[in-house]
Scaffold this motif. Structure first.
Motif, short mmCIF file in Angstrom:
data_model
loop_
_atom_site.label_atom_id
_atom_site.label_comp_id
_atom_site.label_asym_id
_atom_site.label_seq_id
_atom_site.Cartn_x
_atom_site.Cartn_y
_atom_site.Cartn_z
N GLN A 8 82.26 -21.62 -85.96
CA GLN A 8 82.53 -20.76 -84.80
C GLN A 8 81.84 -21.28 -83.52
N GLU B 203 74.56 -8.06 -83.07
CA GLU B 203 74.59 -9.52 -83.21
C GLU B 203 74.63 -10.14 -81.81
N VAL C 181 84.13 -20.38 -77.99
CA VAL C 181 84.79 -19.21 -77.38
C VAL C 181 83.77 -18.35 -76.63
N LYS D 195 83.32 -19.81 -73.17
CA LYS D 195 84.50 -19.46 -72.36
C LYS D 195 84.43 -18.01 -71.91
N PHE D 196 84.07 -17.12 -72.83
CA PHE D 196 83.98 -15.69 -72.54
C PHE D 196 82.94 -15.42 -71.46
N LYS E 137 83.94 -16.59 -68.05
CA LYS E 137 85.00 -15.78 -67.44
C LYS E 137 84.52 -14.37 -67.06
N LYS E 138 83.79 -13.73 -67.98
CA LYS E 138 83.45 -12.31 -67.78
C LYS E 138 81.97 -12.05 -67.60
N HIS F 272 81.29 -8.45 -76.96
CA HIS F 272 82.33 -9.42 -77.28
C HIS F 272 83.26 -8.93 -78.38
N HIS F 273 82.71 -8.28 -79.40
CA HIS F 273 83.57 -7.76 -80.47
C HIS F 273 82.88 -6.64 -81.24
N PHE G 130 89.64 -12.13 -87.42
CA PHE G 130 89.71 -11.41 -86.14
C PHE G 130 91.13 -10.95 -85.85
N PRO H 190 92.77 -9.38 -79.29
CA PRO H 190 92.49 -8.20 -78.45
C PRO H 190 93.71 -7.67 -77.70
N LYS H 191 94.75 -8.48 -77.58
CA LYS H 191 95.95 -8.00 -76.87
C LYS H 191 96.65 -6.87 -77.63
N GLY I 272 92.54 -4.15 -76.03
CA GLY I 272 91.61 -5.00 -75.28
C GLY I 272 90.27 -5.25 -75.95
N LEU J 13 88.27 -7.14 -79.04
CA LEU J 13 88.34 -8.09 -80.14
C LEU J 13 87.71 -7.43 -81.38
N1 CMX Z 1 87.37 -9.28 -76.04
C1 CMX Z 1 88.43 -8.80 -75.32
N2 CMX Z 1 89.33 -9.61 -74.69
C2 CMX Z 1 89.11 -10.94 -74.79
C3 CMX Z 1 88.04 -11.50 -75.51
C4 CMX Z 1 87.15 -10.60 -76.16
N3 CMX Z 1 86.11 -11.05 -76.87
N4 CMX Z 1 88.11 -12.84 -75.44
C5 CMX Z 1 89.19 -13.11 -74.69
N5 CMX Z 1 89.79 -11.98 -74.30
C6 CMX Z 1 90.99 -11.84 -73.48
C7 CMX Z 1 90.80 -12.55 -72.16
O1 CMX Z 1 90.19 -11.72 -71.20
C8 CMX Z 1 92.24 -12.87 -71.80
O2 CMX Z 1 92.87 -11.74 -71.26
P1 CMX Z 1 93.85 -11.88 -69.99
O3 CMX Z 1 95.01 -12.71 -70.50
O4 CMX Z 1 94.21 -10.47 -69.67
O5 CMX Z 1 93.04 -12.58 -68.94
C9 CMX Z 1 92.89 -13.17 -73.15
O6 CMX Z 1 92.06 -12.51 -74.12
C10 CMX Z 1 92.92 -14.64 -73.44
O7 CMX Z 1 91.61 -15.10 -73.23
P2 CMX Z 1 91.16 -16.59 -73.04
O8 CMX Z 1 89.91 -16.59 -72.23
O9 CMX Z 1 92.31 -17.45 -72.58
O10 CMX Z 1 90.70 -16.97 -74.47
P3 CMX Z 1 91.53 -17.55 -75.66
O11 CMX Z 1 92.92 -17.01 -75.71
O12 CMX Z 1 91.32 -19.02 -75.69
O13 CMX Z 1 90.69 -16.91 -76.87
C11 CMX Z 1 90.50 -15.28 -78.53
C12 CMX Z 1 90.61 -15.53 -77.03
C13 CMX Z 1 90.17 -13.82 -78.74
C14 CMX Z 1 91.83 -15.64 -79.19
C15 CMX Z 1 89.34 -16.19 -79.07
O14 CMX Z 1 88.14 -15.82 -78.42
C16 CMX Z 1 89.17 -16.11 -80.55
O15 CMX Z 1 89.87 -16.78 -81.31
N6 CMX Z 1 88.19 -15.31 -81.05
C17 CMX Z 1 87.91 -15.19 -82.46
C18 CMX Z 1 86.72 -16.04 -82.86
C19 CMX Z 1 85.46 -15.62 -82.19
O16 CMX Z 1 85.44 -14.77 -81.31
N7 CMX Z 1 84.33 -16.24 -82.62
C20 CMX Z 1 83.02 -15.94 -82.07
C21 CMX Z 1 82.27 -14.94 -82.89
C22 CMX Z 1 81.89 -15.51 -84.24
C23 CMX Z 1 80.98 -14.64 -85.10
O17 CMX Z 1 80.75 -13.47 -84.77
O18 CMX Z 1 80.52 -15.17 -86.12
#
Ligand code: CMX
Length: 133
Positions: free
Chosen positions: A37, A52, A62, A65-66, A69-70, A75-76, A114, A117-118, A122, A124
């Motif tokens: 991850q 966590e 990720v 990136k998060f 951006k924000k 986060h989740h 996971f 979030p869409k 909203g 994750l």
């Molecule tokens: N919560 C809510 N919304 C989120 C988000 C989050 N954590 N991360 C991204 N988004 C939203 C963004 O704001 C964006 O929304 P808009 O289109 O409205 O702007 C949309 O999702 C796409 O975001 P992005 O920045 O382009 O990011 P990606 O699509 O590349 O990735 C996601 C988003 C969720 C698919 C990716 O973060 C993922 O695969 N997550 C699962 C794995 C993970 O989070 N690992 C870390 C934790 C590991 C652990 O706990 O062990």
């Protein structure tokens, strides 16, 4: 099903550990890098659940990136389930978008998956199952 933990994305892990040690008035009980991850995780116990903290271990994580951006923040939310594979099938049949076809290896000796979030208002969502059972 219960809330296993809330994941908080942070920019500076050491500063965040200091902040949450003060808020929760306790030290973290676990620190672990999850290579797959690209995160370093730090866990605090809060009753039945955990907090966590998540720091990125690479620029293409990720979490990096998060935070870029924000900014740092929630986060989740992770729900612990008894049977991850059957929950995955159930949620897939309900039309939810899972972010992996198979469970991944997460922190805290858990298998995880996971939901995008869409499709979850909203937020994750992580589903996890302990591998210690
Ligand atoms: N919560 C809510 N919304 C989120 C988000 C989050 N954590 N991360 C991204 N988004 C939203 C963004 O704001 C964006 O929304 P808009 O289109 O409205 O702007 C949309 O999702 C796409 O975001 P992005 O920045 O382009 O990011 P990606 O699509 O590349 O990735 C996601 C988003 C969720 C698919 C990716 O973060 C993922 O695969 N997550 C699962 C794995 C993970 O989070 N690992 C870390 C934790 C590991 C652990 O706990 O062990």
């Amino acid at each position: 099903m219960h809330i296993d933990h809330i994941g908080i994305a942070v920019d500076n892990l050491e500063e965040a550990i200091d902040t949450y040690s003060k808020i929760l008035n306790c030290a973290p009980f676990k620190r672990e890098v999850v290579e797959d991850q690209k995160v370093e995780t730090v866990f605090f116990k809060t009753g039945e659940s955990k907090v966590e903290l998540l720091g990125a271990t690479s620029k293409d994580s990720v979490i990096a990136k998060f935070v870029k951006k924000k900014g740092p923040g929630i986060h989740h939310i992770a729900f612990e389930v008894d049977d991850l594979e059957s929950e995955m099938k159930r949620l897939q049949s309900e039309g939810f978008r899972l972010l992996s076809d198979k469970p991944l290896l997460g922190a805290d000796h858990k298998k995880i998956v996971f939901l995008h979030p869409k499709g979850t208002e909203g937020v994750l969502i992580e589903l996890c199952q302990s591998m210690d059972q």
